[in-house]
Motif scaffolding. Structure first.
Motif, mmCIF file in Angstrom:
data_model
loop_
_atom_site.group_PDB
_atom_site.id
_atom_site.type_symbol
_atom_site.label_atom_id
_atom_site.label_comp_id
_atom_site.label_asym_id
_atom_site.label_seq_id
_atom_site.Cartn_x
_atom_site.Cartn_y
_atom_site.Cartn_z
ATOM 1 N N MET A 294 0.849 -1.202 0.000
ATOM 2 C CA MET A 294 0.000 0.000 0.000
ATOM 3 C C MET A 294 0.882 1.249 0.000
ATOM 4 S SD MET A 294 -3.192 -1.112 2.445
ATOM 5 C CE MET A 294 -2.276 -1.471 3.907
ATOM 6 N N SER A 295 1.928 1.214 0.814
ATOM 7 C CA SER A 295 2.878 2.330 0.846
ATOM 8 C C SER A 295 3.606 2.428 -0.496
ATOM 9 C CB SER A 295 3.908 2.128 1.955
ATOM 10 O OG SER A 295 3.293 1.645 3.122
ATOM 11 N N LEU A 297 2.637 1.440 -3.495
ATOM 12 C CA LEU A 297 1.776 1.939 -4.582
ATOM 13 C C LEU A 297 1.615 3.451 -4.487
ATOM 14 C CD1 LEU A 297 -0.056 1.475 -7.012
ATOM 15 C CD2 LEU A 297 -1.939 0.979 -5.440
ATOM 16 N N SER A 298 1.400 3.930 -3.268
ATOM 17 C CA SER A 298 1.259 5.367 -3.057
ATOM 18 C C SER A 298 2.523 6.097 -3.547
ATOM 19 C CB SER A 298 1.012 5.622 -1.568
ATOM 20 O OG SER A 298 0.909 6.987 -1.313
ATOM 21 N N LEU A 374 4.453 0.348 9.746
ATOM 22 C CA LEU A 374 4.290 0.279 8.295
ATOM 23 C C LEU A 374 5.166 1.354 7.650
ATOM 24 C CD1 LEU A 374 2.580 -0.914 5.908
ATOM 25 C CD2 LEU A 374 0.892 0.861 6.378
ATOM 26 N N PHE A 375 5.674 1.076 6.439
ATOM 27 C CA PHE A 375 6.403 2.088 5.685
ATOM 28 C C PHE A 375 5.568 3.344 5.537
ATOM 29 C CE2 PHE A 375 8.562 -1.586 3.636
ATOM 30 C CZ PHE A 375 9.864 -1.140 3.728
ATOM 31 N N HIS A 376 6.193 4.495 5.654
ATOM 32 C CA HIS A 376 5.568 5.732 5.208
ATOM 33 C C HIS A 376 5.831 5.808 3.702
ATOM 34 C CE1 HIS A 376 4.638 9.937 4.720
ATOM 35 N NE2 HIS A 376 4.196 9.972 5.960
ATOM 36 N N PRO A 377 4.848 6.238 2.897
ATOM 37 C CA PRO A 377 5.071 6.302 1.448
ATOM 38 C C PRO A 377 6.334 7.101 1.088
ATOM 39 C CG PRO A 377 2.767 6.711 1.933
ATOM 40 C CD PRO A 377 3.472 6.618 3.257
ATOM 41 N N ASP B 60 -5.044 4.634 -1.356
ATOM 42 C CA ASP B 60 -3.992 3.617 -1.482
ATOM 43 C C ASP B 60 -3.263 3.399 -0.164
ATOM 44 O OD1 ASP B 60 -2.523 6.013 -1.687
ATOM 45 O OD2 ASP B 60 -2.279 5.822 -3.857
ATOM 46 N N TYR B 61 -2.868 4.486 0.494
ATOM 47 C CA TYR B 61 -2.143 4.348 1.765
ATOM 48 C C TYR B 61 -3.113 4.580 2.926
ATOM 49 C CZ TYR B 61 1.377 5.058 5.378
ATOM 50 O OH TYR B 61 2.125 4.964 6.524
ATOM 51 N N PRO B 62 -3.235 3.619 3.846
ATOM 52 C CA PRO B 62 -4.329 3.658 4.824
ATOM 53 C C PRO B 62 -4.092 4.510 6.067
ATOM 54 C CG PRO B 62 -3.069 1.655 5.123
ATOM 55 C CD PRO B 62 -2.433 2.389 3.958
ATOM 56 N N LYS B 63 -2.853 4.968 6.266
ATOM 57 C CA LYS B 63 -2.562 5.694 7.509
ATOM 58 C C LYS B 63 -2.567 7.199 7.259
ATOM 59 C CE LYS B 63 -0.875 1.971 10.017
ATOM 60 N NZ LYS B 63 -1.114 1.630 11.415
ATOM 61 N N THR B 65 -0.973 10.728 7.030
ATOM 62 C CA THR B 65 0.387 11.208 6.775
ATOM 63 C C THR B 65 0.567 12.642 7.264
ATOM 64 O OG1 THR B 65 -0.310 11.825 4.553
ATOM 65 C CG2 THR B 65 0.806 9.716 4.788
#
Lengths: 388, 176
Positions: A294-295, A297-298, A374-377, B60-63, B65
């Motif tokens: 998810m990270s 792809l973002s 979780l990874f930050h994008p 896409d990213y669930p958290k 930011t």
């Protein structure tokens, strides 16, 4: 919990990953669950305890994870569709009997909602450190299938598929999720229950001359007779011949283990699934799976908006490893970044494949994260841009 | 447009449930929503955080930011997450002492006290907070929030929780 049987209505709901996983199992026909609760998988046991009695199924809380997997193996032998769910410490305890199920060709589904390990680790924090354990945790060469859902809807889809693959190939199937995917809630639309047709186990037609471990000419997988219906056969963790009785004969042993491995090796294209975006012209490819994806792809989408030719590959099947699609990256991507919440388990496979197929044109970079988050994008984006 | 919420406090305050109800309400209005959480191994008393991302398009990213809204019900939550705030609004309980070094816009509301005195039960502070977040963000109507509350709270506590929600919405209106 939505009712999933006998309805033509689609279900649209805010749903948790662990819940979707359980509903997928019920849609596949799960009728026997044995388990020992452990964070972050416990919701699966809770929902099974509530739902299985309503559909004539059985739920047992066992004394530990060894008992749990033993119970589902036994139930599967009687024709039940069986599952257990756990996390790292429990998955470690199950390894011996995963090998037993692989050798005795007993269909079972194990959900491992990964958390930080080794040992008790950080029970409520996320990780993806059990990739290699899923493949090689039990001793000896053996076939295994492992699937990795990347969102809540896929927890439903891939658990359902795990049952079909377990029945079709008679191998243990592991669903590898993690704390983020398991606990995340999102809007999910599930397929109409009437459109779901779970695979039925292929059974022999005659008791006379039944050989439980003779490969069926169609598909190479032996036909499995349920205990309790008059068939007599022997199940042992010792190497066995087609009758199921133990043997030490080198030729028989060799035939057996190679046949087991081929059930998966010859069907890689049927088993492997992946998702991708912007791969065709990419110069930097990011390979990931599960919540890390998810990270990733973002980050890939952001890179595209900033004019960087980035591409995204998410592996939905981890074992057997989807070699073909990974090899295809090496034909045009100069850099292949593997983003995963461990120190390079999927990267090991990617390095092996790119190393042997790209002729040095493509370089693999490891992006690992092991602090429970979780990874930050941004972290993946910085790796794409090349300033880690 | 992507709207991000971070709800923080201590374990047992029910912030996870508040996050779930917020996401549920957004979905009822046809939006996409993702809710995630992080918490320690303690059942209560440790730090607890729920995040909700709401958007008209794919998430896409669930958290979160760069949260649009940070709710902090404890001093510890405020000092942990307050300094990370950029463009968004911080909502703290009146019992939390503000820190001049935390520059983001901040509103201070008597969430815990409203639950204890106006609604009459301390445990519904989470739903009072939900009312505040719903009212200030406008991500869902009051009626939808009330429906989502009824769907997700324990049976038999629906009316108490709806009362808490309304008290929270009133707090939000008074602070605008």
């Amino acid at each position: 919990m939505p009712e999933i049987k006998n309805t033509s209505r689609k279900i649209v709901k805010l749903m948790q990953g662990n819940e979707a996983c359980t509903i997928g199992a019920l849609a596949a026909g799960l009728d026997f669950y044995a388990g020992y609760p452990i964070t972050p998988s416990t919701e699966i046991a809770e929902i099974c305890a509530e739902e299985l009695p309503k559909v004539g199924g059985r739920f047992i809380q066992m004394e530990d994870e060894i008992g749990s997997i033993a119970a589902i193996i036994g139930a599967s032998l009687t024709g039940r569709k069986t599952m257990t769910a756990t996390s790292g410490p429990g998955f470690s305890l199950m390894q011996e009997l995963i090998g037993y199920a692989a050798l005795c060709e007993i269909p079972i589904v194990i959900v491992n909602v990964m958390r930080v390990g080794p040992s008790t680790g950080m029970p409520t924090s996320t990780a993806q450190g059990d990739v290699m354990q899923a493949r090689w945790g039990t001793h000896g060469d053996h076939p295994i299938i492992a699937l990795a859902p990347g969102n809540v809807r896929e927890c439903f889809d891939l658990t359902l598929r795990a049952f079909d693959l377990a029945e079709k190939y008679r191998v243990p199937v592991i669903v590898l999720t993690d704390e983020v995917i398991g606990h995340m809630r999102e809007k999910v639309e599930l397929p109409e229950p009437r459109s779901i047709h779970p695979l039925k186990r292929k059974a022999p037609s005659s008791r006379a001359g039944y050989k439980p471990y003779a490969a069926d000419p169609e598909g190479g997988v032996p036909l499995m007779a349920p205990f309790g219906e008059g068939y007599r056969w022997h199940v042992t963790g010792l190497y066995h011949d087609e009758s199921g009785f133990p043997t030490q004969k080198p030729a028989v042993a060799d035939t057996l283990i190679r046949r087991l491995q081929k059930k998966v090796d010859l069907n890689v294209d049927d088993i492997c699934e992946y998702a991708s975006e912007s791969l065709d012209d990419c110069e930097v490819a990011v390979v990931s799976f599960g919540s890390s994806a998810m990270s990733a792809l973002s980050a890939v989408r952001r890179a595209r908006t900033e004019g960087i030719k980035a591409g995204f590959l998410r592996l939905k099947t981890l074992w057997p490893f989807p070699e073909k699609v990974v090899a295809s990256l090496g034909s045009h991507a100069k850099r292949v970044i593997v983003a995963e919440m461990n120190l390079g388990q999927v990267a090991l496979e990617v390095e092996r494949i790119i190393g042997t197929t790209s002729g040095g044109r493509s370089k693999v970079e490891r992006l690992g994260k092991v602090n429970g988050e979780l990874f930050h994008p941004e972290e993946v984006f910085n790796a794409i841009r090349g300033n880690t | 447009m992507r709207v991000e919420f971070r709800l923080s406090g201590s374990g047992g305050q029910g912030l996870l449930l508040a996050g779930i109800v917020l996401a549920e309400a957004a979905i009822r209005e046809g939006k996409n929503a993702v809710q995630t959480q992080s918490y320690g191994p303690e059942a209560r008393g440790g730090s607890s955080k729920a995040e909700v991302v709401i958007s008209e398009s794919d998430i896409d990213y669930p958290k979160a930011t760069d949260p649009d809204f940070l709710l902090a019900l404890t001093q510890e939550a405020y000092s942990t997450y307050g300094p990370l705030m950029g463009k968004g609004l911080i909502i703290i309980d009146s019992s939390v002492e503000t820190d001049p070094d935390i520059r983001a816009r901040t509103v201070c509301l008597p969430i815990l006290e409203t639950a204890a005195t106006k609604v009459g039960k301390k445990v519904v502070a989470n739903i009072v907070a939900l009312g505040v977040l719903g009212g200030l963000s406008g991500v869902a109507s009051a009626a939808t929030l009330a429906d989502a509350v009824r769907e997700r709270v324990p049976k038999g506590t629906e009316e108490l929780n709806v009362k808490a929600l309304e008290a929270g919405l009133a707090l939000a209106a008074s602070s605008k």
